[in-house]
Design an enzyme around this catalytic site. Sequence first.
Site, PDB file in Angstrom:
ATOM      1  N   HIS A 202       8.261 -23.454 -11.156  1.00 47.41           N
ATOM      2  CA  HIS A 202       9.548 -22.790 -10.969  1.00 47.41           C
ATOM      3  C   HIS A 202      10.271 -23.531  -9.833  1.00 47.41           C
ATOM      4  O   HIS A 202       9.681 -23.758  -8.770  1.00 47.41           O
ATOM      5  CB  HIS A 202       9.369 -21.341 -10.525  1.00 47.41           C
ATOM      6  CG  HIS A 202       8.956 -20.388 -11.608  1.00 47.41           C
ATOM      7  ND1 HIS A 202       7.879 -20.597 -12.425  1.00 47.41           N
ATOM      8  CD2 HIS A 202       9.495 -19.192 -11.986  1.00 47.41           C
ATOM      9  CE1 HIS A 202       7.772 -19.565 -13.268  1.00 47.41           C
ATOM     10  NE2 HIS A 202       8.746 -18.700 -13.026  1.00 47.41           N
ATOM     11  N   GLU A 205      15.646 -21.673  -9.146  1.00 47.54           N
ATOM     12  CA  GLU A 205      16.021 -20.335  -9.640  1.00 47.54           C
ATOM     13  C   GLU A 205      16.915 -19.710  -8.561  1.00 47.54           C
ATOM     14  O   GLU A 205      18.108 -19.547  -8.749  1.00 47.54           O
ATOM     15  CB  GLU A 205      14.774 -19.474  -9.888  1.00 47.54           C
ATOM     16  CG  GLU A 205      15.085 -18.062 -10.387  1.00 47.54           C
ATOM     17  CD  GLU A 205      13.825 -17.170 -10.482  1.00 47.54           C
ATOM     18  OE1 GLU A 205      12.785 -17.507  -9.895  1.00 47.54           O
ATOM     19  OE2 GLU A 205      13.926 -16.112 -11.147  1.00 47.54           O
ATOM     20  N   ASP A 283      11.037 -14.931 -19.643  1.00 50.63           N
ATOM     21  CA  ASP A 283      10.563 -14.704 -18.267  1.00 50.63           C
ATOM     22  C   ASP A 283       9.721 -13.420 -18.163  1.00 50.63           C
ATOM     23  O   ASP A 283       8.504 -13.500 -18.294  1.00 50.63           O
ATOM     24  CB  ASP A 283      11.751 -14.685 -17.289  1.00 50.63           C
ATOM     25  CG  ASP A 283      11.382 -15.108 -15.869  1.00 50.63           C
ATOM     26  OD1 ASP A 283      10.258 -15.588 -15.656  1.00 50.63           O
ATOM     27  OD2 ASP A 283      12.238 -14.969 -14.968  1.00 50.63           O
ATOM     28  N   ASP A 284      10.362 -12.294 -17.913  1.00 50.54           N
ATOM     29  CA  ASP A 284       9.651 -11.009 -17.762  1.00 50.54           C
ATOM     30  C   ASP A 284      10.380  -9.973 -18.626  1.00 50.54           C
ATOM     31  O   ASP A 284      11.086  -9.104 -18.110  1.00 50.54           O
ATOM     32  CB  ASP A 284       9.673 -10.577 -16.291  1.00 50.54           C
ATOM     33  CG  ASP A 284       9.034 -11.615 -15.400  1.00 50.54           C
ATOM     34  OD1 ASP A 284       7.790 -11.711 -15.404  1.00 50.54           O
ATOM     35  OD2 ASP A 284       9.773 -12.363 -14.733  1.00 50.54           O
TER      36      ASP A 284
END
Length: 340
Positions: A202, A205, A283-284
């Site tokens: 990551h 972001e 992602d989530d």
Amino acid sequence: MTDTRATLSDEALASLPKAELHLHIEGTLEPGLAFELAARNGVTLPFASVEELAAQYDFSDLQSFLDLYYATMGVLRTADDFTELTRRYLRRAHAQGVRHAEIFFDPQAHTAHGVRFDDVVDGIGTALDEARAGLGMSGALILCFLRDQPVASAEEALTAALARTDRIVGVGLDSAEVGYPPSLFAEVYSRAREAGLHVVAHAGEEGPPEYVWEALDLLHVERIDHGIRSIEDERLVQRLAADRIPLTVCPLSNVRLRATPDLAGHPLLRLDDAGVLVTVNSDDPAYFGGYAGQNFIAVRDALGLTEERARRLARNSVEASFASEERKAELFAAIDTWRP
Ligand code: ADE
Ligand code: ZN
């Protein structure tokens, strides 16, 4: 380039074959299952009901989400819990066109409260085997190091991973980004690469473009997860495009965590137009309002999506994956014959 709006139906986008490359399995824990597992395992959640938990899903930034994410995943205790979680995710993902899923998991968050590393890996693995047999899906596991934990803890997680390369194909880097640059993990990544693992991280972001440069030049990653702040640095965009470094972009996540003010201003299509290999991911999804197909739908609604662009995004996801060449050929053929 301006796309024509709403040319593709929801059903068409859900039937587009695709690979999911940025998916935290703990981020698929829906409130209902969280309460079921809490009861089964005798864990107390700090919320009175499913409704009260769901009402917390209003985030101001990455950290405000992570606080809830780590608290809720504490209900996951046994291999069976991880199997059930992953089974439900894979069924939903399959219904939205996902044919190959590379699944992130955060073992340090589980071993910290006594869950065995192998139970996490075996639990997820059982569901991946079921999905291969029952749904024709392929998949693999990518272990994420928590960048806000000590580097020594990441080293331990890597040692555990190296004993499970039957399931784990790569390592990544997640959790709170700002203040934890990729450079901290250069040695861990060097060891992972030498052992033959794939490497992703990551970056960009919430963190600055410099973190993307570090992930490329110091960690030598093969993909950048998120990477949307790369748009602020023209030279970086050129580098990503020239080296065909994929970005695993997560549009609904970026809006929910306020990494971008709204989807209309999201850089996904600008990066695509600049020649960067971008992919669409969830992602989530339990926390951010949508699985893979719903992310495509949100992009269509906010930015417009032609058939050509949708097909390119799906092809990108396969190209950027760590699937075998044989599997990639099957998936490319399915995408090329997709009729919306
Ligand atoms: N862990 C789970 N989701 C994450 C995200 N969007 N960024 C960083 N770490 C995460
Ligand atoms: Zn993520």
